[in-house]
Design a protein around this motif. Structure first.
Motif, PDB file in Angstrom:
ATOM      1  N   SER A   1     -16.607 -63.304 -76.783  1.00 46.46           N
ATOM      2  CA  SER A   1     -16.897 -64.746 -76.373  1.00 46.46           C
ATOM      3  C   SER A   1     -15.796 -64.995 -75.167  1.00 46.46           C
ATOM      4  CB  SER A   1     -16.369 -65.952 -77.418  1.00 46.46           C
ATOM      5  OG  SER A   1     -16.196 -67.020 -77.120  1.00 46.46           O
TER       6      SER A   1
ATOM      7  N   THR B   1     -17.051 -66.315 -71.581  1.00 50.38           N
ATOM      8  CA  THR B   1     -16.458 -67.458 -71.093  1.00 50.38           C
ATOM      9  C   THR B   1     -15.409 -67.077 -69.899  1.00 50.38           C
ATOM     10  OG1 THR B   1     -14.907 -67.585 -72.697  1.00 50.38           O
ATOM     11  CG2 THR B   1     -17.123 -68.707 -72.919  1.00 50.38           C
TER      12      THR B   1
ATOM     13  N   TYR C   1     -24.419 -65.178 -68.979  1.00 49.69           N
ATOM     14  CA  TYR C   1     -25.199 -65.059 -70.308  1.00 49.69           C
ATOM     15  C   TYR C   1     -26.671 -64.376 -69.574  1.00 49.69           C
ATOM     16  CZ  TYR C   1     -28.869 -66.594 -73.666  1.00 49.69           C
ATOM     17  OH  TYR C   1     -30.181 -66.641 -74.284  1.00 49.69           O
TER      18      TYR C   1
ATOM     19  N   HIS D   1     -30.269 -65.677 -79.745  1.00 44.67           N
ATOM     20  CA  HIS D   1     -29.358 -66.667 -80.489  1.00 44.67           C
ATOM     21  C   HIS D   1     -28.039 -65.997 -80.731  1.00 44.67           C
ATOM     22  CE1 HIS D   1     -30.643 -64.394 -83.991  1.00 44.67           C
ATOM     23  NE2 HIS D   1     -29.616 -65.141 -84.831  1.00 44.67           N
TER      24      HIS D   1
ATOM     25  N   LEU E   1     -21.451 -67.609 -76.828  1.00 46.09           N
ATOM     26  CA  LEU E   1     -21.165 -68.698 -75.956  1.00 46.09           C
ATOM     27  C   LEU E   1     -20.533 -69.836 -76.450  1.00 46.09           C
ATOM     28  CD1 LEU E   1     -24.005 -68.614 -73.266  1.00 46.09           C
ATOM     29  CD2 LEU E   1     -21.663 -68.131 -72.778  1.00 46.09           C
ATOM     30  N   ASN E   2     -21.027 -70.642 -77.701  1.00 44.93           N
ATOM     31  CA  ASN E   2     -20.726 -71.536 -78.139  1.00 44.93           C
ATOM     32  C   ASN E   2     -19.408 -71.554 -79.028  1.00 44.93           C
ATOM     33  OD1 ASN E   2     -22.979 -72.999 -76.778  1.00 44.93           O
ATOM     34  ND2 ASN E   2     -24.067 -72.436 -78.551  1.00 44.93           N
ATOM     35  N   GLN E   3     -18.910 -70.204 -79.217  1.00 48.97           N
ATOM     36  CA  GLN E   3     -17.560 -70.067 -79.959  1.00 48.97           C
ATOM     37  C   GLN E   3     -16.440 -70.861 -79.207  1.00 48.97           C
ATOM     38  OE1 GLN E   3     -18.074 -67.570 -82.592  1.00 48.97           O
ATOM     39  NE2 GLN E   3     -16.294 -68.601 -83.456  1.00 48.97           N
ATOM     40  N   ILE E   4     -15.923 -71.534 -79.998  1.00 48.72           N
ATOM     41  CA  ILE E   4     -14.654 -72.343 -79.402  1.00 48.72           C
ATOM     42  C   ILE E   4     -13.312 -71.228 -79.276  1.00 48.72           C
ATOM     43  CG2 ILE E   4     -12.888 -73.817 -80.024  1.00 48.72           C
ATOM     44  CD1 ILE E   4     -15.053 -75.536 -81.759  1.00 48.72           C
TER      45      ILE E   4
ATOM     46  N   LEU F   1     -25.897 -66.471 -77.583  1.00 45.64           N
ATOM     47  CA  LEU F   1     -25.629 -68.249 -77.657  1.00 45.64           C
ATOM     48  C   LEU F   1     -24.875 -68.519 -78.453  1.00 45.64           C
ATOM     49  CD1 LEU F   1     -29.504 -69.457 -77.208  1.00 45.64           C
ATOM     50  CD2 LEU F   1     -27.741 -69.365 -75.577  1.00 45.64           C
ATOM     51  N   GLU F   2     -24.514 -67.823 -79.635  1.00 45.38           N
ATOM     52  CA  GLU F   2     -23.599 -68.242 -80.555  1.00 45.38           C
ATOM     53  C   GLU F   2     -22.213 -67.862 -80.059  1.00 45.38           C
ATOM     54  OE1 GLU F   2     -24.233 -66.280 -84.226  1.00 45.38           O
ATOM     55  OE2 GLU F   2     -26.125 -67.639 -84.940  1.00 45.38           O
TER      56      GLU F   2
END
Length: 582
Positions: A25, A29, A70, A90, A96-99, A93-94
């Motif tokens: 991640s 990012t 991505y 997906h 990418l959405n990881q904090i 996408l997970e």
């Protein structure tokens, strides 16, 4: 227990799922994170195959100079048929959405690497158990193999260079015995006989600088070396061209092989019989593992990632890197002055050569000092553009024997002063010396082309004017400096620059930094100190049109850390930019 039986137990080996996700991640990012991650984690450090595929894709994207995001990632994975294998889009996408803010990236890398070592230890234990059942193999052989596997496992950055003299000498004796069986040059042969005799080929981990004035044929010579080594050794070579495009280089290569000028090739003025020859040569050259990268702005880290990317995808590992040329490489810190930056770049290139354990050839320009001399043959000082020092202090000659004995100088690191050893002092002859005097009463005797640190960066003495501010060291006690080491550089005004006389001057090389103090003034140091071999190109007919020996190029080996210096000559074909043994 066999591998198959072990796998049937469906034991989940140690791994850290969250750490693996957070590291991937972080790269997605914050793309710059890949530099840190790639330094510390191999692909199989990730436990899940899904994560291994994603990490490999990210490494290849970066090595190819593509943006890490991505879209590019999923495109690569789809194009290579891995989308279903990773479980669908997906999964990305997970990630990418990881904090994740990336602040604890080092810790996450450490967690992954620790589990990777534990898995490796389990695998080794499994191999030991299997070896115990192999009664047809002598125990000595099994123990030796286990011992070697164990040492490979604990081989990390802190211990991999630590060996006993006994181990080192045993390795050397094996190399000598091998050489007795199959006599050969220990390094990469260039096919230029006299050059190979002098250098013994280009050695692994060596940094080789090829320098010359414009129009001496640096690029042509380096490209010939790259092609010869790739062809002779059937190995991978990468040519990084920061000035010429790959199309220009390929036209040069084809022109030299088919003996048709680039102009005729570009304008398609080809005869029928030549057309068949071109196809034949192209078919032959296509077998070369010679890669060309013409990205105009590259850093040493970029080069490292690209080499790793090629090694991942190619069956033949890269054995040589050629860079054209040093002054066009990008540094890490764009805010520092360019001279300091070049010194850092050469140190980084030397480190890269050692890390990859291959030779790196980098081209470099020579200073204009060559043009101002009657004898145009280049010398080592021309590479450095650093001038020379005359050792006077307050108009009194410094005890040079004492300097030689102590071999200690002080350098400015950017934050504090560091004591450094002098590992080379060279007398460079009698040269015009100028005296610079400051407002605080410090004086310096140097040649006109030596650089001094001014408030506006490094400047040669001949570009410094009265009232310019230069850096000097405050006169403080050693005890004070022990507590306030970051606060003793000041700016002193130049009040006088006068010509003195022809005097003996010297060049110094220190072990780490690119500057040192002379009479409390910061002066610049050499960029050549990191090189193992320095080869300078010289064509006398370029300067002397009446010379009867036309198209002869001299290769001057001005520095050779592990061998002799000297010179050799090649025949230069200016029409097709080729080189031949004399």
């Amino acid at each position: 227990m066999s591998n198959l039986e072990f796998s049937k137990l469906k034991i989940i080996l140690p791994y850290n799922l969250l750490a693996e996700k957070l590291v991937l991640s972080s790269i997605l990012t914050i793309p710059e994170a890949i530099l840190l991650v790639s330094e510390k984690l191999p692909i199989d450090a990730f436990y899940l195959e899904t994560h291994q595929i994603i990490y490999k894709a990210l490494l290849i994207l970066y090595a190819e100079g593509k943006t890490i995001d991505y879209i590019n990632l999923i495109t690569w994975i789809q194009d290579h048929g891995f989308l279903s294998k990773i479980g669908g889009s997906h999964i990305l996408l997970e990630l990418l959405n990881q904090i994740n803010n990336g602040s604890n990236l080092d810790e996450y890398i450490g967690l992954i690497y620790e589990k990777y070592l534990r898995r490796s230890l389990i695998k080794l234990g499994e191999e030991i158990i299997e070896s115990g059942y192999l009664t047809d193999i002598p125990l000595e052989t099994i123990f030796a193999k286990i011992e070697q596997s164990f040492f490979n496992l604990i081989d990390n950055k802190s211990t991999k260079h630590l060996i006993s003299v006994e181990q080192g000498l045993q390795q050397i004796i094996r190399e000598i015995e091998q050489g007795l069986k199959i006599p050969q040059t220990p390094g990469l042969k260039t096919t230029f006989i006299q050059l190979d005799i002098l250098t013994q080929g280009f050695q692994n981990s060596d940094l080789i600088i090829i320098a010359g004035r414009p129009s001496m044929g640096k690029t042509a010579f380096a490209f010939n070396l790259a092609k010869n080594i790739a062809q002779y050794h059937n190995t991978g070579v990468v040519f990084f061209s920061l000035e010429m495009t790959r199309q220009q280089l390929l036209y040069r290569l084809l022109a030299s092989e088919v003996e048709i000028t680039s102009t005729r090739l570009r304008t398609s003025r080809i005869k029928e019989k030549e057309w068949f020859q071109i196809h034949k040569i192209i078919s032959k050259l296509s077998n070369l593992k010679l890669f060309i990268d013409d990205t105009p702005e590259l850093s040493v880290n970029d080069i490292k990632l690209k080499i790793k990317g090629i090694n991942l995808e190619s069956t033949k590992k890269i054995s040589l890197i050629v860079i054209d040329y040093l002054q066009l490489l990008e540094g890490k810190d764009q805010n520092t002055n360019r001279v300091q930056e070049l010194s850092k770049i050469t140190r980084a290139l030397k480190k890269l050569a050692r890390d990859l354990n291959i030779p790196i050839i980098v081209l470099s320009q020579l200073s204009r000092n060559v043009e101002s001399r009657i004898n145009k043959r280049p010398i080592l000082a021309d590479l450095r553009e650093s001038g020379c020092i005359n050792f006077f202090f307050k108009d009194k000659f410094i005890n040079f024997n004492k300097l030689l004995e102590n071999r200690i100088l002080y350098c400015w690191t950017g934050n504090f002063v560091s004591k450094q050893k002098i590992f080379n002092i060279k007398f460079t002859g009698q040269k015009p010396v100028y005296k610079l005097k400051t407002n605080y009463g410090w004086s310096l005797f140097i040649t006109s082309n030596h650089k001094i640190l001014t408030q506006k960066g490094w400047k040669k003495l001949n570009n410094i004017t009265l009232n310019n501010l230069i850096s000097t060291k405050l006169l403080l006690s050693i005890k004070f400096l022990a507590y306030y080491s970051k606060a003793f550089i000041t700016w002193d005004k130049v009040i006088k620059i006068t010509y003195q006389k022809l005097a003996p001057v010297y060049d110094l090389q220190i072990s780490k930094y690119s500057n040192y103090f002379v009479n409390r003034v910061i002066v610049h140091n050499s960029i050549e100190q990191d090189a193992d071999v320095v080869i300078m190109l010289y064509r006398d007919d370029y300067y002397n049109k009446e010379n009867p020996k036309q198209n002869i190029i001299e290769l001057i080996i001005a520095k050779h850390r592990n061998g002799p210096i000297g010179s050799t000559k090649l025949i230069f074909d200016p029409k097709f930019l080729r080189f031949f043994n004399t």
